[in-house]
Design a protein around this motif. Structure first.
Motif, mmCIF file in Angstrom:
data_model
loop_
_atom_site.group_PDB
_atom_site.id
_atom_site.type_symbol
_atom_site.label_atom_id
_atom_site.label_comp_id
_atom_site.label_asym_id
_atom_site.label_seq_id
_atom_site.Cartn_x
_atom_site.Cartn_y
_atom_site.Cartn_z
ATOM 1 N N ILE C 181 0.846 -1.205 0.000
ATOM 2 C CA ILE C 181 0.000 0.000 0.000
ATOM 3 C C ILE C 181 0.876 1.248 0.000
ATOM 4 N N PHE C 182 1.959 1.203 0.797
ATOM 5 C CA PHE C 182 2.884 2.353 0.803
ATOM 6 C C PHE C 182 3.514 2.554 -0.558
ATOM 7 N N SER C 183 3.917 1.449 -1.185
ATOM 8 C CA SER C 183 4.581 1.580 -2.489
ATOM 9 C C SER C 183 3.616 2.128 -3.531
ATOM 10 N N LEU C 184 2.332 1.817 -3.369
ATOM 11 C CA LEU C 184 1.351 2.349 -4.312
ATOM 12 C C LEU C 184 1.230 3.860 -4.147
ATOM 13 N N ARG C 185 1.257 4.306 -2.887
ATOM 14 C CA ARG C 185 1.179 5.748 -2.669
ATOM 15 C C ARG C 185 2.397 6.440 -3.279
ATOM 16 N N GLU C 186 3.537 5.770 -3.093
ATOM 17 C CA GLU C 186 4.740 6.356 -3.681
ATOM 18 C C GLU C 186 4.624 6.469 -5.186
ATOM 19 N N ALA C 187 3.941 5.518 -5.788
ATOM 20 C CA ALA C 187 3.759 5.559 -7.246
ATOM 21 C C ALA C 187 2.664 6.552 -7.641
ATOM 22 N N GLY C 188 2.147 7.287 -6.665
ATOM 23 C CA GLY C 188 1.170 8.331 -6.963
ATOM 24 C C GLY C 188 -0.272 7.850 -7.009
ATOM 25 N N LYS C 189 -0.536 6.633 -6.519
ATOM 26 C CA LYS C 189 -1.907 6.110 -6.558
ATOM 27 C C LYS C 189 -2.660 6.526 -5.298
ATOM 28 N N THR C 190 -3.972 6.476 -5.410
ATOM 29 C CA THR C 190 -4.818 6.719 -4.253
ATOM 30 C C THR C 190 -5.268 5.359 -3.713
ATOM 31 N N VAL C 191 -5.189 5.226 -2.391
ATOM 32 C CA VAL C 191 -5.647 3.973 -1.804
ATOM 33 C C VAL C 191 -6.747 4.288 -0.790
ATOM 34 N N PHE C 192 -7.895 3.627 -0.986
ATOM 35 C CA PHE C 192 -9.024 3.791 -0.064
ATOM 36 C C PHE C 192 -9.258 2.416 0.527
ATOM 37 N N PHE C 193 -9.029 2.284 1.834
ATOM 38 C CA PHE C 193 -9.270 0.948 2.375
ATOM 39 C C PHE C 193 -10.097 0.996 3.642
ATOM 40 N N SER C 194 -10.865 -0.038 3.843
ATOM 41 C CA SER C 194 -11.744 -0.087 5.000
ATOM 42 C C SER C 194 -11.190 -1.084 5.989
ATOM 43 N N SER C 195 -11.487 -0.844 7.252
ATOM 44 C CA SER C 195 -11.068 -1.788 8.276
ATOM 45 C C SER C 195 -11.839 -1.514 9.541
#
Lengths: 256, 280, 305
Positions: C181-195
């Protein structure tokens, strides 16, 4: 757009092709078709007629079973096991999903029937019979019938539980083979309301007896070109209507 | 595709299918081309093939046969009549209607009374204690075969069944009368007359007895009147004139106890009431 | 433009015979900025999955507006740049991982040669290389979860929606998922996750939205939510006579052989520390006590009741 439909269709076919029950049904269809040889030992005179009668009956019975089973099962599993979420959360419309499912089921039926028909023809040839184009025509008609069954099961699967879809589809299949009794009902029914109702049902419910030409074909009196054409037209129009209805219902469907 | 267009296409598809069906029905003659009598399997086979739904199978075949045999434009439709009903009654031998209706078709449509009797015999065989089969068989024997002895035998068996209606006994007595055994018929009618449970039955027995007695007495009287005229060259003045010269031991009276009516002008004798049951 | 914008989203479920209504979403408002990790926090049954399904068009909302990358849900193309990992995903168990990803790619109309390469890379990325040609019925739950992530990434999405991505994972799996998830943010992506698990959130999200009973109760940067909420100070000391201490501050406790005083403001801290030193005491620690996400969460839950 087109690859999504193709992908769903191929995946549907692959699911059947990797399903043991599917193989079992095809196997039994072939087994019963071949066991017609045993029945032909019991008869006197034209053993080839008995061989064809029994073989075609076995193929008809088991292919119809495959159609009902596969049609209900594949869509139900997709919804019940929530794999449909993985498809519809991607840029795939409900229409494409239904259309792809139908094509996949159609391909499944085509392959299953082709296998059984191929074995049947080889078997007839081994027993000294020739290739009868009329029987090939019967297989074409049977395929149309199977496509209608599959489309019906798809319609029911789009809004009801698998056990109900199974019962409804099977009932419609059975009713579809005795629809011609309407020709007697209409003589008896005097009340205009009942008459109208019977007439409405007659034209609404699937009429499958016309595809069941196996008796005529074996007796050497295949139907004429015009009735064959009408049957094909009927099948195509009916399937089109079923698919449109299914899509209309499936569009409103929610996946919670 | 918008929803409305989809609905229109669905409707169009259904209409097109209905149209194709309509054209198809116009081409195909369901009873002519597709009548499956030739390959109708035996009752045993059908029982197996119906997978436990033999009642339904019999119903369907029965209903279908009714329609088929009332489709008058098929001229050779009676070719497999006996076979069809044999199959139906094989599947469900205790289903009564097919015997009755089958026999009706055989008698009135196919005009084959022996065939109907075979079917009804089978019905009686499989439904002991039921009188309808023999009642119908007796009637067909009486009405169409004029075989009164056979009819009597049928009525006899029918009347012996529990709960058989009383008119069967009367039919039987009538058969005995018709096959020219007035003595036996009189005995039977007297028995009915004495044990009658209703005025209708009583009146009926009375009428029959009156008739039988009259039919016995009147020829006798006429015979003696002729003898009297041969001897004395004239008609007797009254009926007792026959007794005095010893032509008759006693003067017969009708069943009601009245004298028969004599016309001394014409020399004719008649009963007070005349019934005429057509004989043969 | 926001990555995801939800305004007044409402959804009611009906019982079988339409007799009973269950209002699951009562007006959800939330915004997800591009390039952030957004935590969607709430207890089971609060409406997290329902919200996500409305965003993906799997459920039809009764009201409100949902914009995915500026496009309404009704447009099928709104899902073209979205990746979705369902909760407890299930995939066709008669397929292999490679076949499943090929199928997923076909739904996006991706060109086949590029797809083959991408599938290999993705399987490597989620740690499934070497298992590509194993039928999925032989996969463990954790492997299925990894594969689920791989299929969600097949279209190189800008917005990734993960429903309970950590559920059913072992510690190594959780660590890997977090790293991904961190690497995705670094690649400029948006992450929406529920928990529904707070620890998942605290260590990684930029912003959090707390949903309770179909309503978003709080939304904001995690650092802001927490910074605003220093509640009190703790002063730990030793070496002072207990009688003296009680005169300075009556509110104290004994913990690990130290006296721990609880003070409301930093002004009090100065005063108290001076007094302790003056009375031969020794200061061990002065700690500002902030609210944890858990405290915020539970206080919201209490308010809700």
């Amino acid at each position: 757009m087109r690859t999504a439909v193709k992908g769903i269709a191929l995946n549907t076919f692959r699911e059947s092709a990797r399903n043991k029950v599917f193989y079992l049904l095809v196997f039994f269809g072939v087994l019963f078709a071949l066991s017609s040889k045993l029945v032909s030992f019991l008869t006197l005179g034209d053993a080839m007629k008995v061989l064809k009668d029994t073989g075609l009956a076995a193929i008809h019975f088991f292919s119809a079973l495959i159609a009902v089973f596969t049609g209900v099962n594949l869509v139900y599993k997709e919804i019940e096991k929530k794999t449909v979420l993985n498809i519809l959360s991607k840029p795939v419309s409900r229409d494409q999903f239904i259309f792809g499912k139908f094509l996949g089921l159609a391909l499944t039926m085509l392959v299953a029937l082709a296998v059984m028909a191929g074995i049947f023809f080889v078997f007839v040839a081994l027993n000294g019979g020739g290739f009868d184009p009329a029987i090939a025509l019967y297989f074409l008609m049977l395929l149309l019938e199977l496509l209608i069954i599959v489309a019906i099961s798809l319609l029911f699967s789009s809004f009801t539980t698998p056990i109900l879809s199974f019962i409804f589809t099977l009932s419609l299949y059975l009713i579809g083979h005795v629809m011609w009794t309407y020709n007697e009902f209409k003589v008896v029914l005097k009340a205009p309301l009942w008459r109208g109702f019977a007439r409405f049902l007659y034209y609404l419910l699937p009429n499958l007896a016309k595809f069941n030409i196996k008796n005529e074909v074996v007796l050497g009196t295949p139907p004429g070109a015009w009735t064959v054409l009408l049957s094909i037209l009927y099948a195509l129009a009916y399937i089109l209507a079923l698919l449109c209805l299914t899509i209309l219902i499936f569009r409103r469907r929610e996946f919670s | 595709m918008p929803r409305r267009l989809l609905a229109v296409v669905a409707l169009a598809g259904l209409l097109l299918a209905a149209g194709a069906q309509n054209r198809y029905d116009a081409v195909v003659d369901y009873f002519g081309d597709r009548a499956a009598f030739v390959s109708l399997p035996s009752g045993q086979t059908l029982k197996v093939l119906s997978f436990g739904f033999q009642n339904l199978a019999a119903d369907m075949l029965f209903i279908w046969s009714i329609q088929f045999y009332s489709t008058y434009h098929i001229t050779n439709r009676f070719e497999f009549l006996e076979r069809v009903f044999e199959v139906i009654t094989d599947i469900t031998p205790t289903y009564k209607e097919p015997y009755i209706v089958g026999a009706l078709i055989m008698v009135y449509e196919a005009k084959d009374i022996p065939m109907a009797l075979r079917l009804l015999d089978k019905g009686a065989r499989h439904n002991p204690g039921d009188w309808v089969f023999e009642l119908d068989a007796g009637f067909y024997c009486y009405k169409y075969l004029k075989d009164f002895a056979r009819a009597e035998a049928y009525y006899n068996r029918a009347a012996a069944q529990p709960g058989a209606p009383s008119f069967i006994r009367r039919m039987k007595a009538h058969m005995v009368y018709l096959r020219d055994d007035p003595q036996a018929a009189t005995r039977m009618w007297l028995d009915i007359y004495r044990n009658a449970e209703s005025t209708l039955e009583r009146d009926s027995a009375f009428n029959h007895l009156y008739q039988i007695k009259a039919e016995n007495d009147l020829p006798l009287l006429r015979d003696k009147i002729a003898v009297f005229r041969g001897r004395w060259g004239r008609w007797p003045d009254a009926l007792p004139d026959l007794v005095r010269p010893g032509l008759l031991a006693a003067l017969p009276r009708d069943f009601a106890g009245n004298d028969y009516i004599y016309d001394p002008q014409q020399g004719t004798v008649t009963a007070q009431r005349i019934f005429r049951w057509k004989k043969r | 433009m926001k990555a995801l914008e939800i305004k007044g989203l409402r959804k009611t479920f009906r019982s079988n015979f339409m007799l009973k209504k269950y209002r699951v979403l009562k007006g959800i408002d939330l915004e997800v900025e591009r390039g952030e990790i957004y935590g969607f926090l709430g207890p089971n049954g609060a409406g997290k999955t329902t919200t996500i399904k409305c965003v993906l068009g799997l459920l039809n909302a009764d009201g409100g507006e949902v914009l995915v990358e500026g496009r309404p849900v009704a447009a099928i193309d709104s899902r073209r740049c979205v990746g979705f990992l369902p909760e407890n995903p299930y995939f066709y168990d008669y397929l292999t991982a490679r076949e499943l990803l090929t199928f997923a790619a076909s739904l996006f109309d991706l060109p086949p040669p590029a797809v083959r390469e991408r599938i290999g890379a993705l399987l490597h990325r989620v740690g499934l290389s070497g298992r590509e040609d194993l039928k999925l019925r032989k996969y463990s739950k954790g492997m299925i979860q990894r594969l689920g992530l791989a299929q969600a990434l097949i279209n190189d999405p800008d917005l990734l929606i993960l429903d309970e991505p950590f559920s059913g994972l072992d510690p190594i799996g959780r660590k890997d998922m977090r790293a991904l998830i961190f690497s995705l943010r670094e690649a400029g992506k948006t992450v929406f996750f529920s928990s529904h698990i707070l620890q998942d959130m605290e260590m990684m999200v930029d912003r959090v939205g707390i949903i309770l009973d179909g309503v978003i109760r709080r939304q904001g940067k995690l650092s802001e939510l927490i910074a605003r909420s220093t509640q009190y100070y703790e002063v730990a000391c030793t070496g002072i006579a207990e009688g003296r201490l009680a005169q300075i501050q009556s509110n104290y406790a004994v913990r690990d052989g130290h006296y721990v005083l609880t003070l409301a403001s930093d002004a009090d801290v100065n005063l108290v520390v001076e007094s302790i030193i003056h009375n031969d005491g020794r200061i061990i620690a002065v700690t500002p006590v902030k609210m944890t996400l858990e405290d915020i969460f539970f206080s919201e839950m209490r308010n809700g009741q």
